[in-house]
Design an enzyme around this catalytic site. Structure first.
Site, short mmCIF file in Angstrom:
data_model
loop_
_atom_site.label_atom_id
_atom_site.label_comp_id
_atom_site.label_asym_id
_atom_site.label_seq_id
_atom_site.Cartn_x
_atom_site.Cartn_y
_atom_site.Cartn_z
N ARG A 57 13.55 12.57 45.76
CA ARG A 57 14.11 13.88 46.11
C ARG A 57 13.97 14.79 44.88
O ARG A 57 13.56 14.35 43.81
CB ARG A 57 15.56 13.77 46.59
CG ARG A 57 16.42 12.66 46.09
CD ARG A 57 16.81 12.76 44.64
NE ARG A 57 17.39 14.03 44.29
CZ ARG A 57 17.43 14.52 43.09
NH1 ARG A 57 16.89 13.85 42.07
NH2 ARG A 57 17.97 15.68 42.83
N GLY A 58 14.28 16.07 45.09
CA GLY A 58 13.99 17.07 44.08
C GLY A 58 12.66 17.71 44.41
O GLY A 58 11.65 17.02 44.59
N GLN A 208 24.53 13.43 44.09
CA GLN A 208 23.40 13.37 43.15
C GLN A 208 23.86 13.58 41.71
O GLN A 208 23.27 13.05 40.78
CB GLN A 208 22.34 14.42 43.52
CG GLN A 208 21.68 14.18 44.86
CD GLN A 208 22.30 15.01 45.96
OE1 GLN A 208 23.52 15.19 46.00
NE2 GLN A 208 21.48 15.53 46.86
N ASP A 249 15.13 24.62 45.02
CA ASP A 249 14.17 24.08 45.99
C ASP A 249 13.26 25.15 46.54
O ASP A 249 12.17 24.84 47.03
CB ASP A 249 14.91 23.38 47.13
CG ASP A 249 15.47 22.04 46.68
OD1 ASP A 249 14.82 21.02 46.97
OD2 ASP A 249 16.53 22.02 46.04
#
Length: 357
Positions: A57-58, A208, A249
């Site tokens: 993710r990221g 997270q 994002d």
């Protein structure tokens, strides 16, 4: 099914992903901080599933993984005939681009691989396409790592000596090809000799900040304190926080930013307490086709990520749940956008366009 590698590799690679002779090896971030397990994938559909399920993710890391996944399938799963290769690769790209809708780096990396494949098929055929897709995936990964290091140096100049720095979610090495965006700024400031105290929001519901940011910074020996998301306002009031730095994002042409849900709230609190709120992101995260954050597609994640912590239910059965995974922070709340091409201060149409000049 991916192959699990139960071996500690983080200290060696300092990245959540790497290319292993046709396989895409991803650190399973769902299992951190309790165990370090790596999963090896040999096709694009497997990597797309890993992106959806948040093995990786990221936004920058998702783009790198997607590029590698497409290269892996081109090498091992697509036919030698040009026409069938082209059709199969196009279908893979469509499926990959749908894996997560908000992180624009995913679509950016897929489009870049599509251009490479088409040019190679037109001039050199399938063998050339396979070679160049692998080369491009590795180039995307190298470029992201270098971008993180450069934006870290740009952003470090904005962080005061002795500051308490609040960050939200995880925008570190785990979210990129290495080093990180927001955490890259923090790392660069520490490397420059500045004494910092980092406060990491736990970032509910997927945690997270608690699971990943705290793990990263603690391993680096950087002073980090984990806080619940609802503690940030009081720490600002007490004067323990001097600035905020987060990742992104997607950034639109006018400087609006989509980031992990809760970021908008942090920006509002920073504005109220007259604290600078900084966003660090590579240019690949900037979507010049969108004029404002209202146009950003916001992913809705599964309800069980809210009703459960891991496998433990914490909410009543059948309760209604909303989980937009991202929110949009308007540009007027952002002091500066830090990129590898420089700093847009403040972020607005002209200053963002200048980053691409």
């Amino acid at each position: 099914m991916p192959t699990a590698i139960h071996r500690a590799l983080w200290d060696e690679v300092q990245s959540p992903l790497f290319w292993d002779d046709g396989r895409v090896v991803l650190l399973d971030q769902r299992r951190l901080p309790l165990e370090e397990v790596w999963l090896a994938y040999d096709d694009a559909d497997g990597v797309a599933g890993a992106i959806r399920e948040m093995v990786v993710r990221g936004a920058p890391a998702i783009g790198c993984a997607a590029a590698m996944g497409l290269a892996a399938s081109a090498r091992s799963a697509l036919p030698d005939d040009v026409g069938r290769f082209r059709a199969g690769f196009s279908a893979l790209c469509e499926r990959m681009a749908r894996a997560r809708p908000t992180a624009v780096n995913l679509m950016w990396a897929v489009a870049r691989q599509q251009r490479v494949a088409e040019a190679a098929l037109a001039s050199g055929g399938v063998a050339e396409a396979r070679h160049l897709l692998e080369r491009e995936a590795l180039a995307i990964t190298r470029e992201d790592l270098e971008a993180c290091r450069v934006m870290g140096r740009h952003g470090a100049e904005l962080i005061p000596e002795g500051a308490g720095v609040l960050t939200h979610c995880n925008a570190g090495a785990l979210a990129t090809a290495g080093y990180g965006t927001a955490l890259g700024v923090i790392r660069a400031a520490v490397a420059a000799g500045k004494r910092l105290r980092v406060f990491a929001d736990e970032t509910r519901p997927y945690l997270q900040g608690a699971r990943l940011t705290a793990w990263e910074l603690q391993r680096d020996g950087i002073d980090v304190t984990l806080i619940c998301d609802n503690m940030a306002a009081d720490l600002m009031r007490r004067g323990e926080i001097q600035c905020c730095v987060v990742g992104a994002d997607r950034v639109t042409r006018n400087g609006d930013v989509a980031n992990k849900i809760g970021t908008y709230g942090v920006a509002v609190l920073a504005h109220h307490h007259e604290l600078p709120f900084y966003v660090a992101a590579p240019r690949s995260t900037i979507d010049l086709t969108l004029t404002s954050g209202e146009q950003i597609p916001i992913e809705e994640r599964p309800a069980d990520e809210v009703t459960h912590v891991g496998s433990v239910r914490i909410a009543p059965e059948h309760v209604k749940v909303r989980y937009p995974a991202f929110d949009v922070t308007p540009a007027r709340l952002i002091r500066a956008l830090v990129t590898e091409a420089g700093v847009a201060l403040p972020p607005e149409v002209a200053s963002i366009q200048a980053l691409f000049a």
